[in-house]
Design a protein around this motif. Structure first.
Motif, short mmCIF file in Angstrom:
data_model
loop_
_atom_site.label_atom_id
_atom_site.label_comp_id
_atom_site.label_asym_id
_atom_site.label_seq_id
_atom_site.Cartn_x
_atom_site.Cartn_y
_atom_site.Cartn_z
N VAL A 165 0.86 -1.18 0.00
CA VAL A 165 0.00 0.00 0.00
C VAL A 165 0.90 1.23 0.00
CG1 VAL A 165 -1.88 1.22 1.15
CG2 VAL A 165 -1.74 -1.28 1.29
N TYR A 166 0.76 2.04 -1.03
CA TYR A 166 1.60 3.23 -1.16
C TYR A 166 1.03 4.38 -0.33
CZ TYR A 166 4.15 7.04 -3.45
OH TYR A 166 4.95 8.14 -3.70
N GLN A 167 1.91 5.23 0.20
CA GLN A 167 1.48 6.31 1.07
C GLN A 167 0.40 7.17 0.40
OE1 GLN A 167 5.00 8.65 1.87
NE2 GLN A 167 4.96 9.62 -0.14
N GLY A 168 -0.68 7.38 1.12
CA GLY A 168 -1.79 8.17 0.59
C GLY A 168 -2.88 7.32 -0.05
N GLN A 169 -2.51 6.12 -0.48
CA GLN A 169 -3.51 5.22 -1.06
C GLN A 169 -4.54 4.83 -0.02
OE1 GLN A 169 -1.81 1.62 -2.66
NE2 GLN A 169 -3.78 0.76 -3.26
N GLU A 170 -4.11 4.68 1.23
CA GLU A 170 -5.01 4.23 2.29
C GLU A 170 -6.04 5.28 2.69
OE1 GLU A 170 -1.40 5.76 4.64
OE2 GLU A 170 -1.99 5.32 2.57
N ILE A 171 -5.88 6.53 2.23
CA ILE A 171 -6.91 7.55 2.48
C ILE A 171 -7.57 8.00 1.18
CG2 ILE A 171 -5.87 8.36 4.63
CD1 ILE A 171 -4.74 10.74 3.08
N GLY A 172 -7.18 7.41 0.07
CA GLY A 172 -7.82 7.71 -1.21
C GLY A 172 -7.34 8.99 -1.86
N MET A 173 -6.05 9.30 -1.77
CA MET A 173 -5.52 10.50 -2.41
C MET A 173 -5.65 10.39 -3.93
SD MET A 173 -2.19 11.50 -0.07
CE MET A 173 -1.69 12.81 -1.20
#
Length: 694
Positions: A165-173
């Motif tokens: 999971v790439y940074q920001g993917q987990e919040i839906g950027m």
């Protein structure tokens, strides 16, 4: 690693251009495996996990030399087949048309191929060189802003392999806004590509298209500051970062989403938790269930005794899941409100969300605890008879930990009181008593499934239409006369005195006020040759089916008649205070029943499973258990449910439930209430429709 000694030119992908995409000349060189093997020997003493990036490898068999355990090179590697579906590898400005069949082909080949060949997948949708997956694979407009990332999270967490999971993917950027200028882009590859396009001899229209393609796939899209809170620069730093933050950071940030149980971050947290608890989602077989569907990606993950079905809607349309998809796959049917992205497992429902429906209605992942069950027994039985108790024990064996409540009318009464209540009493009063009993059980407050045997199914439908708080999720009825009976249900052999007396009283005048208010069978006796009488005096099954108001002027008289009947059922002294209480109770009940008598109908159910016994000689006609009746003109002719006015005009929401896949018509081969013993239809229906997670 290691250049091809021939230094040959790359293939021509862009005729007329000075430079060409050259990945095939700079990756996967002739000595790469020797080098990686040497590096792995250095790493081995540290028990380190190794992952590689292997461009220009698009087939599992070509990846195998890097990742097979026998090779002792790397544990896993990122493949490029999926991340280059929408453009030509090495040339982001050259768009490639793709559709769901391409995604299905790539995912299927890697999920099955690596498993069969002995390799291991590295699952990813984003990295520092790829655009944001939300903008790339879904619609990131405000309407679908937080549905798309949940669908993609579900996609990634239900595939076999190790998740990245790439940074920001987990919040839906999302990607850089389209109104940003070239001054906001810093990646030299993007800048060089844009300059090349602008200086080319292409038409202005083609240049615009290629620029859009290049910027939509630019690496800068995934290199904006991580959004931690709603402060300046998304909370990344008080100093000026290399790029400015995406403008939506006041809501799309970690702090905000940590406090929101419906956020993308909460969704990811739950999805990963469920994945870790279920080996089928990590190691299971992968089977494509809808290989030709243009909008739905559906697959089954199975491992040992556990199985999951994943259904993902990749379109912006509300689509219908094909009939039988879930049940025929060994999973569970959850087709409610057109929400089509979910996991339905044999032991757990992981999640459900939607991409493209008018509204988003997420069911957060739950624990493995089976949803509670309420049972309402049939005519002449009791809540904890030998047969009912045995059935409950069987359910608890199939679904360990399930809470089961068997309705007792009257509550706290003796066995004789219960048996008598099955024949004698006011059906509506018994229905309201059942509502009160169910509403006060703490274990049911989150919702429950309900199973009714014969006339018990009518009482549970009464609850679903007039009460339903807490709500019934799946309603299962066995041999229930939903459209009434045209002949009295015969007494058992040998007959009980209670049954004989009730039958005699009913035959003397089934549509008299006494019979309608004192004999339970009379409340659902619907003789198609005497419909005017039925419409005039019946208030139970008539109103349940939305038929209140039929039968002309005679029905107007029935309203005052009904009030008299309901008041006469009380034995209290007729003082003014008691009469006011009775009238208030009656008024509230009438309000719940609504204008056509059907209350809120069956639209609040997730699924309504109506089971008919094919050799039923007790319920007349047997087809009444699935809302069919005799023709008023000819009792040898059956009018099917679909031709009934109550279905065609949808008086109780039955048609709407059917059209969205929530009405299931099941069959058992035997006589009335013959569930087939061990392995019979009763066991099958219990496994399919009971015990979903609460």
């Amino acid at each position: 690693m290691f250049q091809d000694p021939s230094y040959s030119d790359a293939p021509i992908l862009e005729p007329g251009e000075v430079t060409q995409p050259a990945l095939s000349r700079i990756a996967n060189g002739p000595k790469v495996h020797d080098c990686i093997h040497e590096l792995q020997q250095v790493m081995k003493p540290f028990d380190a996990m190794t992952v590689g990036e292997v461009p220009s490898v698009y087939k599992p068999e070509d990846m195998l030399p890097y990742v097979h355990p026998d090779r002792q090179e790397i544990n896993m590697a990122f493949e490029y087949a999926l991340c280059t579906l929408d453009y030509t590898a090495g040339a982001r400005h050259i768009a490639r048309k793709w559709d769901l069949s391409d995604v299905r082909r790539v995912v299927g080949s890697w999920q099955k191929g690596m498993y069969e060949l002995g390799g291991w997948n590295a699952i990813y949708l984003e990295n520092h060189d790829q655009p944001r997956s939300v903008s790339r694979w879904t619609d990131d407009s405000e309407r679908y802003r937080y549905d798309g990332p949940k669908m993609l999270a579900l996609f990634e967490t239900t595939l076999s392999g190790t998740i990245f999971v790439y940074q920001g993917q987990e919040i839906g950027m999302v990607n850089i806004p389209k109104d940003w200028t070239m001054e906001d882009y810093l990646d030299t590859a993007t800048i060089d590509t844009v300059n090349m396009i602008l200086s080319s001899s292409r038409s202005p229209l083609l240049k615009r298209e290629m620029l859009d393609n290049a910027l939509a796939r630019a690496r800068d899209n995934s290199r904006t500051p991580m959004q931690w809170n709603d402060q300046t620069n998304g909370g990344f730093s008080g100093a000026k970062p290399w790029m400015r933050a995406i403008p939506d950071h006041p809501k799309c940030n970690v702090e905000y989403q940590l406090a929101d149980p419906d956020s993308v971050l909460s969704f990811w947290t739950e999805a990963i938790s469920v994945r870790k608890q279920n080996k089928a989602l990590i190691y299971g077989d992968y089977d494509d269930l809808l290989p030709d569907h243009p909008d739905i990606l559906a697959y089954k993950r199975s491992y040992q005794e556990s199985a999951f079905v994943v259904v993902l809607n990749w379109s912006k349309n509300v689509v219908q899941i094909p009939d039988g998809l879930i049940r025929s796959s060994g999973g569970i049917d959850m087709r409610r409100n057109n929400l089509f992205s979910f996991v339905a497992g044999l032991s757990i429902v992981a999640t459900r969300t939607v991409l493209g429906a008018p509204t988003s209605d997420q069911l957060v992942l739950d624990s493995k605890t089976p949803r509670p069950l309420v049972i309402w027994h049939g005519l002449g039985d009791t809540a904890l008879s030998e047969g009912i108790s045995s059935f409950i024990e069987n359910i608890k064996t199939v679904h360990p930990g399930i809470f089961v409540h068997s309705v007792q009318i009257p509550q706290g009464g003796s066995l004789d009181d219960e048996r008598r209540a099955g024949f004698w009493g006011n059906a509506e009063d018994q229905g309201w008593a059942g509502c009160e009993q169910i509403e006060n059980i703490p274990e049911l407050q989150g919702g429950f499934d309900a199973m009714g045997f014969s006339q018990g199914g009518l009482f549970l439908r009464f609850y679903a239409q007039y009460c339903n708080n807490p709500p019934i999720k799946n309603l299962i009825t066995f041999g229930t006369p939903h459209f009434g009976i045209s002949a009295l249900i015969p007494c058992p052999t040998p007959p009980t005195l209670t049954c004989l007396l009730a039958a005699r009283a009913a035959r003397s005048g089934i549509y008299t006020s006494y019979a309608q208010s004192h004999i339970v069978q009379a409340a659902y006796f619907r003789d198609t040759e005497r419909l005017d009488e039925f419409y005039a005096v019946n208030t139970f099954v008539r109103d349940l089916n939305g038929e209140k108001g039929l039968g002309g002027d005679s029905n107007d008289k029935s309203q005052s008649h009904t009030q008299t009947i309901s008041l006469d059922t009380f034995d209290d002294d007729d003082n003014e205070a008691i009469l006011r209480v009775r009238e208030e109770v009656r008024r509230r009940r009438e309000d719940k029943k609504g204008r056509n008598g059907s209350g809120q109908g069956v639209g609040g159910l997730q699924n309504f499973v109506a089971v008919m016994f094919d050799s039923d000689r007790t319920v007349s006609p047997a087809q009444s258990s699935q809302f069919s009746t005799y023709s008023p003109l000819n009792k040898s002719e059956i009018i099917p449910m679909q031709d009934q006015p109550m279905y065609r005009q949808d008086w109780i929401g039955l048609r709407a439930l059917d059209e969205k896949g929530g009405l299931v018509l099941e069959h058992c081969p035997g006589e009335h209430m013959d569930l087939g013993g061990a392995g019979g239809c009763g066991d099958r229906i219990v496994k399919d429709w009971v015990g979903w997670p609460g």
